[in-house]
Scaffold this motif. Structure first.
Motif, PDB file in Angstrom:
ATOM      1  N   SER A 104     -24.140  23.288  34.383  1.00 34.10           N
ATOM      2  CA  SER A 104     -25.063  22.986  33.279  1.00 34.10           C
ATOM      3  C   SER A 104     -25.303  24.229  32.429  1.00 34.10           C
ATOM      4  O   SER A 104     -26.440  24.513  32.022  1.00 34.10           O
ATOM      5  CB  SER A 104     -26.398  22.449  33.815  1.00 34.10           C
ATOM      6  OG  SER A 104     -26.206  21.231  34.487  1.00 34.10           O
ATOM      7  N   TYR A 105     -24.244  24.963  32.182  1.00 37.76           N
ATOM      8  CA  TYR A 105     -24.357  26.213  31.434  1.00 37.76           C
ATOM      9  C   TYR A 105     -24.393  25.899  29.942  1.00 37.76           C
ATOM     10  O   TYR A 105     -23.557  25.131  29.446  1.00 37.76           O
ATOM     11  CB  TYR A 105     -23.168  27.129  31.754  1.00 37.76           C
ATOM     12  CG  TYR A 105     -23.441  28.583  31.480  1.00 37.76           C
ATOM     13  CD1 TYR A 105     -24.184  29.341  32.374  1.00 37.76           C
ATOM     14  CD2 TYR A 105     -22.983  29.185  30.329  1.00 37.76           C
ATOM     15  CE1 TYR A 105     -24.447  30.677  32.131  1.00 37.76           C
ATOM     16  CE2 TYR A 105     -23.238  30.521  30.068  1.00 37.76           C
ATOM     17  CZ  TYR A 105     -23.975  31.254  30.975  1.00 37.76           C
ATOM     18  OH  TYR A 105     -24.245  32.576  30.715  1.00 37.76           O
ATOM     19  N   PRO A 106     -25.322  26.475  29.193  1.00 41.49           N
ATOM     20  CA  PRO A 106     -25.545  26.068  27.793  1.00 41.49           C
ATOM     21  C   PRO A 106     -24.558  26.672  26.797  1.00 41.49           C
ATOM     22  O   PRO A 106     -24.948  27.321  25.823  1.00 41.49           O
ATOM     23  CB  PRO A 106     -26.969  26.570  27.527  1.00 41.49           C
ATOM     24  CG  PRO A 106     -27.102  27.788  28.371  1.00 41.49           C
ATOM     25  CD  PRO A 106     -26.316  27.492  29.624  1.00 41.49           C
ATOM     26  N   GLY A 107     -23.264  26.459  27.023  1.00 43.09           N
ATOM     27  CA  GLY A 107     -22.263  27.038  26.142  1.00 43.09           C
ATOM     28  C   GLY A 107     -21.575  26.002  25.280  1.00 43.09           C
ATOM     29  O   GLY A 107     -21.979  24.835  25.197  1.00 43.09           O
ATOM     30  N   ILE A 108     -20.488  26.420  24.635  1.00 37.98           N
ATOM     31  CA  ILE A 108     -19.747  25.548  23.727  1.00 37.98           C
ATOM     32  C   ILE A 108     -19.106  24.382  24.492  1.00 37.98           C
ATOM     33  O   ILE A 108     -19.032  23.261  23.974  1.00 37.98           O
ATOM     34  CB  ILE A 108     -18.658  26.348  22.983  1.00 37.98           C
ATOM     35  CG1 ILE A 108     -19.306  27.364  22.034  1.00 37.98           C
ATOM     36  CG2 ILE A 108     -17.743  25.424  22.207  1.00 37.98           C
ATOM     37  CD1 ILE A 108     -20.041  26.744  20.872  1.00 37.98           C
ATOM     38  N   GLY A 109     -18.645  24.631  25.714  1.00 41.65           N
ATOM     39  CA  GLY A 109     -18.026  23.569  26.499  1.00 41.65           C
ATOM     40  C   GLY A 109     -18.979  22.416  26.762  1.00 41.65           C
ATOM     41  O   GLY A 109     -18.629  21.244  26.593  1.00 41.65           O
ATOM     42  N   LYS A 110     -20.185  22.729  27.168  1.00 36.44           N
ATOM     43  CA  LYS A 110     -21.185  21.682  27.417  1.00 36.44           C
ATOM     44  C   LYS A 110     -21.576  21.001  26.113  1.00 36.44           C
ATOM     45  O   LYS A 110     -21.819  19.792  26.084  1.00 36.44           O
ATOM     46  CB  LYS A 110     -22.418  22.283  28.087  1.00 36.44           C
ATOM     47  CG  LYS A 110     -23.434  21.238  28.515  1.00 36.44           C
ATOM     48  CD  LYS A 110     -24.499  21.830  29.403  1.00 36.44           C
ATOM     49  CE  LYS A 110     -25.534  20.783  29.806  1.00 36.44           C
ATOM     50  NZ  LYS A 110     -24.905  19.635  30.492  1.00 36.44           N
ATOM     51  N   LEU A 111     -21.617  21.769  25.026  1.00 37.55           N
ATOM     52  CA  LEU A 111     -21.927  21.188  23.714  1.00 37.55           C
ATOM     53  C   LEU A 111     -20.851  20.182  23.317  1.00 37.55           C
ATOM     54  O   LEU A 111     -21.152  19.118  22.757  1.00 37.55           O
ATOM     55  CB  LEU A 111     -22.021  22.301  22.673  1.00 37.55           C
ATOM     56  CG  LEU A 111     -22.601  21.933  21.311  1.00 37.55           C
ATOM     57  CD1 LEU A 111     -24.060  21.539  21.437  1.00 37.55           C
ATOM     58  CD2 LEU A 111     -22.468  23.103  20.340  1.00 37.55           C
ATOM     59  N   MET A 112     -19.586  20.490  23.623  1.00 39.84           N
ATOM     60  CA  MET A 112     -18.491  19.582  23.298  1.00 39.84           C
ATOM     61  C   MET A 112     -18.590  18.302  24.121  1.00 39.84           C
ATOM     62  O   MET A 112     -18.346  17.199  23.607  1.00 39.84           O
ATOM     63  CB  MET A 112     -17.153  20.281  23.556  1.00 39.84           C
ATOM     64  CG  MET A 112     -15.943  19.481  23.108  1.00 39.84           C
ATOM     65  SD  MET A 112     -15.963  19.187  21.312  1.00 39.84           S
ATOM     66  CE  MET A 112     -14.398  18.354  21.096  1.00 39.84           C
ATOM     67  N   ILE A 113     -18.932  18.428  25.391  1.00 44.15           N
ATOM     68  CA  ILE A 113     -19.095  17.239  26.233  1.00 44.15           C
ATOM     69  C   ILE A 113     -20.217  16.359  25.693  1.00 44.15           C
ATOM     70  O   ILE A 113     -20.099  15.129  25.649  1.00 44.15           O
ATOM     71  CB  ILE A 113     -19.374  17.649  27.691  1.00 44.15           C
ATOM     72  CG1 ILE A 113     -18.129  18.302  28.294  1.00 44.15           C
ATOM     73  CG2 ILE A 113     -19.790  16.447  28.526  1.00 44.15           C
ATOM     74  CD1 ILE A 113     -18.332  18.850  29.687  1.00 44.15           C
ATOM     75  N   THR A 114     -21.304  16.982  25.265  1.00 43.55           N
ATOM     76  CA  THR A 114     -22.407  16.237  24.656  1.00 43.55           C
ATOM     77  C   THR A 114     -21.941  15.504  23.407  1.00 43.55           C
ATOM     78  O   THR A 114     -22.292  14.341  23.184  1.00 43.55           O
ATOM     79  CB  THR A 114     -23.566  17.189  24.301  1.00 43.55           C
ATOM     80  OG1 THR A 114     -24.029  17.834  25.487  1.00 43.55           O
ATOM     81  CG2 THR A 114     -24.717  16.430  23.666  1.00 43.55           C
ATOM     82  N   ALA A 115     -21.138  16.177  22.592  1.00 44.31           N
ATOM     83  CA  ALA A 115     -20.648  15.568  21.352  1.00 44.31           C
ATOM     84  C   ALA A 115     -19.749  14.373  21.641  1.00 44.31           C
ATOM     85  O   ALA A 115     -19.873  13.320  21.004  1.00 44.31           O
ATOM     86  CB  ALA A 115     -19.891  16.609  20.530  1.00 44.31           C
ATOM     87  N   VAL A 116     -18.854  14.501  22.616  1.00 41.41           N
ATOM     88  CA  VAL A 116     -17.931  13.411  22.948  1.00 41.41           C
ATOM     89  C   VAL A 116     -18.682  12.224  23.535  1.00 41.41           C
ATOM     90  O   VAL A 116     -18.438  11.068  23.165  1.00 41.41           O
ATOM     91  CB  VAL A 116     -16.847  13.907  23.923  1.00 41.41           C
ATOM     92  CG1 VAL A 116     -15.996  12.743  24.424  1.00 41.41           C
ATOM     93  CG2 VAL A 116     -15.963  14.952  23.258  1.00 41.41           C
ATOM     94  N   SER A 117     -19.599  12.492  24.447  1.00 45.22           N
ATOM     95  CA  SER A 117     -20.330  11.399  25.119  1.00 45.22           C
ATOM     96  C   SER A 117     -21.228  10.641  24.156  1.00 45.22           C
ATOM     97  O   SER A 117     -21.549   9.481  24.395  1.00 45.22           O
ATOM     98  CB  SER A 117     -21.152  11.957  26.284  1.00 45.22           C
ATOM     99  OG  SER A 117     -22.100  12.907  25.831  1.00 45.22           O
ATOM    100  N   ASN A 118     -21.630  11.284  23.044  1.00 39.84           N
ATOM    101  CA  ASN A 118     -22.504  10.635  22.066  1.00 39.84           C
ATOM    102  C   ASN A 118     -21.769  10.267  20.776  1.00 39.84           C
ATOM    103  O   ASN A 118     -22.409   9.900  19.798  1.00 39.84           O
ATOM    104  CB  ASN A 118     -23.681  11.551  21.725  1.00 39.84           C
ATOM    105  CG  ASN A 118     -24.661  11.706  22.873  1.00 39.84           C
ATOM    106  OD1 ASN A 118     -25.497  10.849  23.118  1.00 39.84           O
ATOM    107  ND2 ASN A 118     -24.540  12.817  23.597  1.00 39.84           N
TER     108      ASN A 118
END
Length: 329
Positions: free
Chosen positions: A276-290
């Motif tokens: 759950s590290y707040p980086g670009i990778g997690k941001l991309m997963i958030t973007a894809v899932s939404n």
């Protein structure tokens, strides 16, 4: 100078092509991504005409001629306007990327550099001592590299985090103590502790590849005539190792390092998700899932630019280290 001129022209054209694809791909998708996005935004609140026009400009659907949309899109990119995020409405995409990017650069960038340094130095030494007990390190690092990335992360979380309590297992800082990281010694130490397990995951997964590649190149280089000549002239072994062998054996690894370093900005999707590290990778997963098209495009554009810039710089450095490339590039 011709070599550098060709490199500049090549990367300028490639950047233009990547930005253009970022513009045209949403317009080739079936359906109307802009209307889908506007509908999602409307559920979160009122959508102003300015926001609606901005979404249509990014994803298509505007009444303006396509050529006008294209130039307006380029103008927005130059001014840092990448649109509005659906998943984090009404946050601008650039602000979200700007907040997440330092976490990824510091963690993934540092871990990638550490893994590369260990792999190059270790591989050079093992290649120099070929046939000795040092060769037994290679199978162990290859085993770590073959373990699935997410599985290695989970093992580190379980054993080092939960069982031994050596480091925090999630997020980038202690959210119960700080709302946001602060410029204080306690906060800096806290952020560093939260980065230990994610960084260790990257280093353990990546170091094996650099180690094997450098070791094999060293073995090949040590058989070259100029190495034999240097040894026959009575040069000190340390000088032969670092000045003659390592410098030439490391050249292919530097090319690979450029690619690895360029992709640092895209983050490590699996690692950042597990921790759950707040980086670009997690941001991309958030973007894809939404289905956050604007955010996905922003991350894609950032990654593309970073890859091109880093590879361009490495081409310049490579041309300086190995002058032969300037005559064949």
């Amino acid at each position: 100078m011709k070599y550098y001129g060709r490199r500049v022209a090549f990367y300028a054209i490639t950047l233009w092509a990547a930005v253009s694809l970022n513009f045209f791909i949403p317009r080739m998708l079936p359906g109307d991504p802009a209307q889908i996005l506007i509908g999602k935004l409307a559920r979160n609140g009122d959508v102003t005409p300015a926001v609606e026009q901005n979404v249509k400009l990014i994803l298509g659907g505007s009444d303006e001629p396509l050529w006008n949309q294209y130039w307006a899109y380029l103008n927005n990119i130059v001014h840092g306007d990448l649109g509005i995020s659906v998943s984090k409405y009404p946050e601008p995409v650039w602000d979200l990327i700007k907040d997440a990017l330092p976490w990824t650069l510091c963690l993934v960038g540092a871990a990638t550099i550490i893994a590369f340094a260990i792999g190059i130095v270790g591989g050079a030494w093992i290649g120099w001592k070929r046939g000795s007990a040092w060769d037994h390190v290679i199978p162990f690092t290859a085993l770590l590299q073959s373990v699935p990335y997410f599985w290695l992360a989970i093992l580190l979380v379980y054993f080092l985090g939960m069982k031994l309590g050596l480091a925090p297992i999630s997020w980038g800082w202690d959210v119960q103590t700080y709302d946001h990281p602060e410029w204080s010694w306690a906060s800096i130490v806290d952020v560093f502790q939260h980065a230990v397990l994610p960084a260790l995951t990257i280093v353990l997964s990546a170091v094996g590849g650099w180690l094997v590649g450098m070791r094999n190149m060293m073995v090949s280089t040590l058989a070259e005539d100029y190495i034999v000549t240097a040894e026959a002239k009575g040069l000190r072994p340390r000088r032969v190792l670092w000045v003659y062998a390592v410098r030439n054996a490391a050249l292919p690894s530097f090319a690979g390092f450029a690619v690895a370093l360029a992709f640092v900005v895209s983050g490590s999707l699996v690692m950042e998700q597990v921790f759950s590290y707040p980086g670009i990778g997690k941001l991309m997963i958030t973007a894809v899932s939404n289905a956050d098209y604007a955010l996905m495009q922003g991350v894609f554009l950032l990654t593309t630019v970073a890859v091109l810039v880093v590879n361009f710089l490495m081409d310049l450095i490579y041309g300086y280290i190995d002058p032969r490339t300037r005559h064949h590039g």
